[in-house]
Design a protein around this motif. Structure first.
Motif, mmCIF file in Angstrom:
data_model
loop_
_atom_site.group_PDB
_atom_site.id
_atom_site.type_symbol
_atom_site.label_atom_id
_atom_site.label_comp_id
_atom_site.label_asym_id
_atom_site.label_seq_id
_atom_site.Cartn_x
_atom_site.Cartn_y
_atom_site.Cartn_z
ATOM 1 N N THR A 208 45.436 14.054 108.992
ATOM 2 C CA THR A 208 46.394 13.992 107.892
ATOM 3 C C THR A 208 46.022 12.926 106.875
ATOM 4 O O THR A 208 46.705 12.774 105.872
ATOM 5 N N VAL B 43 53.265 8.278 116.668
ATOM 6 C CA VAL B 43 52.065 7.727 116.027
ATOM 7 C C VAL B 43 52.342 7.602 114.535
ATOM 8 O O VAL B 43 53.098 8.398 113.972
ATOM 9 N N TYR C 177 51.080 7.850 124.032
ATOM 10 C CA TYR C 177 50.203 8.532 123.077
ATOM 11 C C TYR C 177 48.917 9.055 123.711
ATOM 12 O O TYR C 177 48.539 10.212 123.504
ATOM 13 N N SER D 199 55.233 9.929 113.077
ATOM 14 C CA SER D 199 55.056 11.335 113.428
ATOM 15 C C SER D 199 55.174 11.464 114.932
ATOM 16 O O SER D 199 54.976 10.499 115.672
ATOM 17 N N TRP D 200 55.452 12.664 115.371
ATOM 18 C CA TRP D 200 55.668 12.912 116.799
ATOM 19 C C TRP D 200 54.664 13.929 117.292
ATOM 20 O O TRP D 200 54.357 14.904 116.605
ATOM 21 N N VAL D 201 54.140 13.702 118.483
ATOM 22 C CA VAL D 201 53.286 14.670 119.148
ATOM 23 C C VAL D 201 53.952 15.029 120.472
ATOM 24 O O VAL D 201 54.516 14.165 121.144
ATOM 25 N N MET E 190 48.098 13.053 123.908
ATOM 26 C CA MET E 190 46.995 13.584 123.112
ATOM 27 C C MET E 190 45.762 13.931 123.948
ATOM 28 O O MET E 190 44.807 14.496 123.426
ATOM 29 N N SER F 233 39.485 11.577 113.460
ATOM 30 C CA SER F 233 40.763 11.109 112.940
ATOM 31 C C SER F 233 41.075 11.611 111.541
ATOM 32 O O SER F 233 42.205 11.983 111.255
ATOM 33 N N ARG G 126 46.033 2.815 114.262
ATOM 34 C CA ARG G 126 47.034 3.759 114.770
ATOM 35 C C ARG G 126 48.078 2.947 115.528
ATOM 36 O O ARG G 126 47.751 2.200 116.454
ATOM 37 N N LEU H 156 49.109 11.162 112.055
ATOM 38 C CA LEU H 156 48.564 12.234 112.886
ATOM 39 C C LEU H 156 47.093 12.471 112.552
ATOM 40 O O LEU H 156 46.664 12.249 111.408
#
Length: 176
Positions: A30, A24, A59, A161-163, A63, A135, A53, A27
């Motif tokens: 952020t 994404v 994703y 960014s990574w989730v 999430m 968000s 996004r 995040l």
């Protein structure tokens, strides 16, 4: 750009204990990433601060964001396929109260009938409605948000960014 991100995702997903991983551009909590956006053919349906996004297909699953209507991004949504977009429920409430946005198109970078940034982004067909999420600020109502598929956004080359969702924290952490 997206080819590098895909390779990183594959490596993350291969770590023992990782159930899913996704990319994404921003995040949750952020900060904002808002641009103007408009319902194609309806300049009265413009939001100057639409949260944008840019995500990988995994994703929503990673999430835990439900897709209430339509579908999520899938294998058919390739770089060369017609561009698609998901909207959240806040967008539906603003532009289609009591109506159905599926099949409609959104223009990123447009406001009140004008291409604000001169961005060469094609109209994107709405294929799904995602649940609202917080968000930027926890205490504010959910913001109007659209989701673009990273592989279909050649003009975006900023931070990713990574989730990661794991089944076992200790296994995934020790493998990293």
């Amino acid at each position: 750009y997206w080819h590098v991100e895909s390779a990183v995702l594959e490596k993350l997903q291969a770590i023992p204990g990782v159930r899913s991983a996704a990319a994404v551009n921003v995040l949750p909590f952020t900060g904002p990433n808002n641009w103007p956006a408009q319902h194609q053919g309806h300049p009265e349906h413009s939001i100057g601060g639409m949260e944008i996004r840019i995500v990988s297909p995994e994703y929503f699953e990673t999430m835990g964001i439900p897709v209430h209507r339509g579908r999520s991004f899938g294998a058919q949504d390739t770089e060369t396929a017609p561009p698609v977009i998901l909207v959240n429920e806040a967008v539906v409430r603003a532009w289609w109260p009591g109506g159905d946005p599926l099949g409609e198109h959104i223009l990123i970078g447009w406001m009140d009938g004008k291409n604000v940034f001169g961005l060469d982004d094609p109209p994107r067909q709405i294929v799904g409605v995602a649940g609202d999420t917080k968000s930027v600020f926890l205490k504010e109502p959910p913001r109007a948000t659209v989701y673009l598929l990273a592989s279909q956004v050649p003009w975006y080359a900023n931070a990713t960014s990574w989730v990661v969702r794991t089944g076992s924290t200790s296994t995934a952490l020790s493998a990293g």
